[in-house]
Design an enzyme around this catalytic site. Structure first.
Site, PDB file in Angstrom:
ATOM      1  N   GLY A  62      42.529  41.267  32.723  1.00 42.69           N
ATOM      2  CA  GLY A  62      42.084  40.133  31.916  1.00 42.69           C
ATOM      3  C   GLY A  62      42.253  40.386  30.420  1.00 42.69           C
ATOM      4  O   GLY A  62      41.575  39.775  29.584  1.00 42.69           O
TER       5      GLY A  62
ATOM      6  N   TRP B  12      43.195  37.298  28.307  1.00 50.18           N
ATOM      7  CA  TRP B  12      42.022  36.403  28.228  1.00 50.18           C
ATOM      8  C   TRP B  12      41.071  36.883  27.125  1.00 50.18           C
ATOM      9  O   TRP B  12      40.692  36.127  26.222  1.00 50.18           O
ATOM     10  CB  TRP B  12      41.341  36.412  29.599  1.00 50.18           C
ATOM     11  CG  TRP B  12      40.144  35.557  29.785  1.00 50.18           C
ATOM     12  CD1 TRP B  12      39.748  34.517  28.990  1.00 50.18           C
ATOM     13  CD2 TRP B  12      39.186  35.656  30.839  1.00 50.18           C
ATOM     14  NE1 TRP B  12      38.599  33.967  29.507  1.00 50.18           N
ATOM     15  CE2 TRP B  12      38.241  34.646  30.638  1.00 50.18           C
ATOM     16  CE3 TRP B  12      39.046  36.505  31.951  1.00 50.18           C
ATOM     17  CZ2 TRP B  12      37.148  34.461  31.498  1.00 50.18           C
ATOM     18  CZ3 TRP B  12      37.980  36.326  32.806  1.00 50.18           C
ATOM     19  CH2 TRP B  12      37.045  35.307  32.582  1.00 50.18           C
TER      20      TRP B  12
ATOM     21  N   HIS C 185      46.390  50.097  26.817  1.00 56.45           N
ATOM     22  CA  HIS C 185      46.084  50.501  28.191  1.00 56.45           C
ATOM     23  C   HIS C 185      45.918  52.027  28.261  1.00 56.45           C
ATOM     24  O   HIS C 185      45.935  52.599  29.348  1.00 56.45           O
ATOM     25  CB  HIS C 185      47.214  50.098  29.146  1.00 56.45           C
ATOM     26  CG  HIS C 185      47.359  48.620  29.365  1.00 56.45           C
ATOM     27  ND1 HIS C 185      46.289  47.779  29.505  1.00 56.45           N
ATOM     28  CD2 HIS C 185      48.467  47.838  29.515  1.00 56.45           C
ATOM     29  CE1 HIS C 185      46.729  46.544  29.704  1.00 56.45           C
ATOM     30  NE2 HIS C 185      48.043  46.553  29.704  1.00 56.45           N
TER      31      HIS C 185
ATOM     32  N   TYR D 294      35.239  41.358  34.363  1.00 54.14           N
ATOM     33  CA  TYR D 294      36.020  40.139  34.594  1.00 54.14           C
ATOM     34  C   TYR D 294      35.230  39.137  35.435  1.00 54.14           C
ATOM     35  O   TYR D 294      35.141  37.953  35.101  1.00 54.14           O
ATOM     36  CB  TYR D 294      37.326  40.534  35.309  1.00 54.14           C
ATOM     37  CG  TYR D 294      38.264  39.401  35.649  1.00 54.14           C
ATOM     38  CD1 TYR D 294      39.343  39.102  34.827  1.00 54.14           C
ATOM     39  CD2 TYR D 294      38.090  38.642  36.805  1.00 54.14           C
ATOM     40  CE1 TYR D 294      40.222  38.070  35.153  1.00 54.14           C
ATOM     41  CE2 TYR D 294      38.955  37.610  37.134  1.00 54.14           C
ATOM     42  CZ  TYR D 294      40.023  37.327  36.301  1.00 54.14           C
ATOM     43  OH  TYR D 294      40.877  36.303  36.621  1.00 54.14           O
TER      44      TYR D 294
ATOM     45  N   PHE E 183      40.980  29.567  32.277  1.00 48.31           N
ATOM     46  CA  PHE E 183      42.259  29.910  32.900  1.00 48.31           C
ATOM     47  C   PHE E 183      43.229  28.725  32.856  1.00 48.31           C
ATOM     48  O   PHE E 183      44.381  28.872  32.463  1.00 48.31           O
ATOM     49  CB  PHE E 183      42.026  30.366  34.356  1.00 48.31           C
ATOM     50  CG  PHE E 183      43.296  30.673  35.073  1.00 48.31           C
ATOM     51  CD1 PHE E 183      43.998  31.840  34.798  1.00 48.31           C
ATOM     52  CD2 PHE E 183      43.831  29.790  35.994  1.00 48.31           C
ATOM     53  CE1 PHE E 183      45.201  32.129  35.435  1.00 48.31           C
ATOM     54  CE2 PHE E 183      45.030  30.062  36.640  1.00 48.31           C
ATOM     55  CZ  PHE E 183      45.708  31.234  36.364  1.00 48.31           C
TER      56      PHE E 183
ATOM     57  N   MET F 123      44.625  28.113  29.321  1.00 46.70           N
ATOM     58  CA  MET F 123      45.570  29.141  28.868  1.00 46.70           C
ATOM     59  C   MET F 123      46.883  29.059  29.644  1.00 46.70           C
ATOM     60  O   MET F 123      47.959  29.205  29.079  1.00 46.70           O
ATOM     61  CB  MET F 123      44.943  30.539  28.976  1.00 46.70           C
ATOM     62  CG  MET F 123      43.887  30.792  27.900  1.00 46.70           C
ATOM     63  SD  MET F 123      43.232  32.473  27.879  1.00 46.70           S
ATOM     64  CE  MET F 123      44.625  33.407  27.236  1.00 46.70           C
TER      65      MET F 123
ATOM     66  N   GLY G 116      44.207  33.860  38.518  1.00 50.54           N
ATOM     67  CA  GLY G 116      42.943  34.033  37.796  1.00 50.54           C
ATOM     68  C   GLY G 116      41.725  33.915  38.710  1.00 50.54           C
ATOM     69  O   GLY G 116      40.708  33.365  38.319  1.00 50.54           O
TER      70      GLY G 116
HETATM   71  P1  A3P Z   1      45.996  37.301  38.529  1.00 45.71           P
HETATM   72  O1  A3P Z   1      47.318  37.965  38.624  1.00 45.71           O
HETATM   73  O2  A3P Z   1      45.053  37.737  39.615  1.00 45.71           O
HETATM   74  O3  A3P Z   1      46.083  35.817  38.449  1.00 45.71           O
HETATM   75  P2  A3P Z   1      46.113  40.990  31.985  1.00 45.71           P
HETATM   76  O4  A3P Z   1      45.955  39.994  30.907  1.00 45.71           O
HETATM   77  O5  A3P Z   1      45.295  42.232  31.781  1.00 45.71           O
HETATM   78  O6  A3P Z   1      47.558  41.297  32.264  1.00 45.71           O
HETATM   79  O7  A3P Z   1      45.507  40.368  33.315  1.00 45.71           O
HETATM   80  C1  A3P Z   1      46.162  39.314  33.970  1.00 45.71           C
HETATM   81  C2  A3P Z   1      45.226  38.733  35.001  1.00 45.71           C
HETATM   82  O8  A3P Z   1      44.156  38.018  34.329  1.00 45.71           O
HETATM   83  C3  A3P Z   1      45.931  37.716  35.887  1.00 45.71           C
HETATM   84  O9  A3P Z   1      45.300  37.773  37.182  1.00 45.71           O
HETATM   85  C4  A3P Z   1      45.626  36.422  35.150  1.00 45.71           C
HETATM   86  O10 A3P Z   1      45.773  35.258  35.923  1.00 45.71           O
HETATM   87  C5  A3P Z   1      44.184  36.655  34.747  1.00 45.71           C
HETATM   88  N1  A3P Z   1      43.782  35.789  33.630  1.00 45.71           N
HETATM   89  C6  A3P Z   1      44.471  35.530  32.501  1.00 45.71           C
HETATM   90  N2  A3P Z   1      43.808  34.653  31.724  1.00 45.71           N
HETATM   91  C7  A3P Z   1      42.682  34.339  32.376  1.00 45.71           C
HETATM   92  C8  A3P Z   1      41.596  33.458  32.079  1.00 45.71           C
HETATM   93  N3  A3P Z   1      41.576  32.736  30.981  1.00 45.71           N
HETATM   94  N4  A3P Z   1      40.601  33.378  32.979  1.00 45.71           N
HETATM   95  C9  A3P Z   1      40.630  34.112  34.114  1.00 45.71           C
HETATM   96  N5  A3P Z   1      41.640  34.955  34.458  1.00 45.71           N
HETATM   97  C10 A3P Z   1      42.656  35.073  33.598  1.00 45.71           C
END
Ligand code: A3P
Length: 284
Positions: free
Chosen positions: A47, A50, A92, A177, A213, A216, A246
């Site tokens: 996340g 996000w 990371h 998350y 989600f 975005m 998400g």
């Molecule tokens: P999924 O692949 O399970 O959908 P990162 O930003 O660390 O790469 O993480 C990506 C993950 O966070 C993805 O998960 C993505 O969909 C989810 N994500 C991104 N924005 C989000 C939001 N606003 N709310 C909830 N989940 C979100």
């Protein structure tokens, strides 16, 4: 994996992609942090984007969300040094690899944690879709790699434990998350309090709306608010790869009961005494 693939190299026994050059990783200890730097730390797929968006909106125009400290080659250090405004720096890196000057200056750190089963599924899709990562042929093979920590950034448990065991050094704010999904208003309030930002309830609600989600994902699909040259995760600059489902609990569609048992055994052994593990939820 595919550790032998030319997309991956090992640094201090941790797999990195070639988007993080060995020279850069070696020179990280020369990085000069500033007291007002804010670190946004995560294991991949937790996340990060996000949280980055929330943090950006909390500081309208006074901060720069940089690219990750481990992204690129040695010129990265100079680039980051040339940013004159306050910096939000995503990474990371595990705690042991973080440049010492962040620790000496006691910079603020926000660490976002996602349950490791959903993280595995999300990372599996990232491997499938992201040309910067090795090709993966099946969930079963990926699961074995993940369990052994043979994926980019290494083992989820090692990452989280490295930050948890050193929590008294920098006093990070740990966010979850699943809790953020359930109650984003409380999460945004926590972040603003930790960063010392005054914000009213209406502004918090507005931030939650803009960082949902659906909002975005939609912005990315319509190419709004995105700079193709900016990367929050060192593994891609393509935001279209980020917003998949998400969801919480997606792992149940992937883990077989045998895999779940294997995972739980390892997780329970490694995380038994861990305070953070008590806050991690695996279901919606
Ligand atoms: P999924 O692949 O399970 O959908 P990162 O930003 O660390 O790469 O993480 C990506 C993950 O966070 C993805 O998960 C993505 O969909 C989810 N994500 C991104 N924005 C989000 C939001 N606003 N709310 C909830 N989940 C979100």
């Amino acid at each position: 994996m595919s550790l032998q693939t030319d997309l991956i190299h090992l640094f201090k026994e941790i797999p990195f992609t070639t988007r993080s050059s060995a020279e850069l990783l070696k020179s990280l200890d020369f990085f000069q942090a500033r007291e007002d730097d804010i670190l946004l730390v995560s294991y991949p797929k937790s996340g990060t984007h996000w949280l980055a968006e929330i943090m950006k909106l909390l500081f309208p125009s006074k901060v720069t969300l940089t690219s990750p400290i481990e992204f690129g080659d040695v010129s990265r250090l100079e680039e980051l040094d040339n940013i004159s405004s306050r910096r939000i720096i995503p990474t990371h890196l595990n705690y042991h690899m973080l440049p010492d000057s962040f620790k000496a200056k006691k910079c603020k750190v926000i660490y976002i944690i996602r349950n490791p089963k959903d993280t595995a599924v999300s990372l599996f899709h990232y491997y499938k879709d992201n040309p910067n990562l090795p090709t993966i042929d099946s969930w079963n093979n990926f699961f074995d790699m993940y369990l052994r920590g043979q994926v980019v950034c290494g083992s989820w448990c090692d990452h989280i434990l490295s930050w948890e065991e050193n929590r008294n050094e920098m006093g990070p704010l740990f966010l979850f998350y699943e809790s953020m999904k359930k109650d984003p208003i409380t999460a945004v309030r926590k972040i603003s309090t930790y960063l010392g930002i005054n914000i009213n309830d209406n502004e918090i609600q507005e931030i939650c709306k803009k960082t949902s989600f659906s909002e975005m994902k939609n912005n990315v699909e319509t190419d709004k608010n995105s700079d193709p040259n900016h990367t929050v995760c060192s593994l891609t600059a393509n935001r279209k790869l980020i917003f998949r489902k998400g969801a919480v609990g997606d792992w149940k569609s992937y883990f077989t009961s045998k895999q779940n048992k294997l995972f739980d055994e390892l997780y329970n052994t490694r995380m038994e005494a861990n305070i953070l593990a008590k806050h991690i939820h695996f279901e919606d």
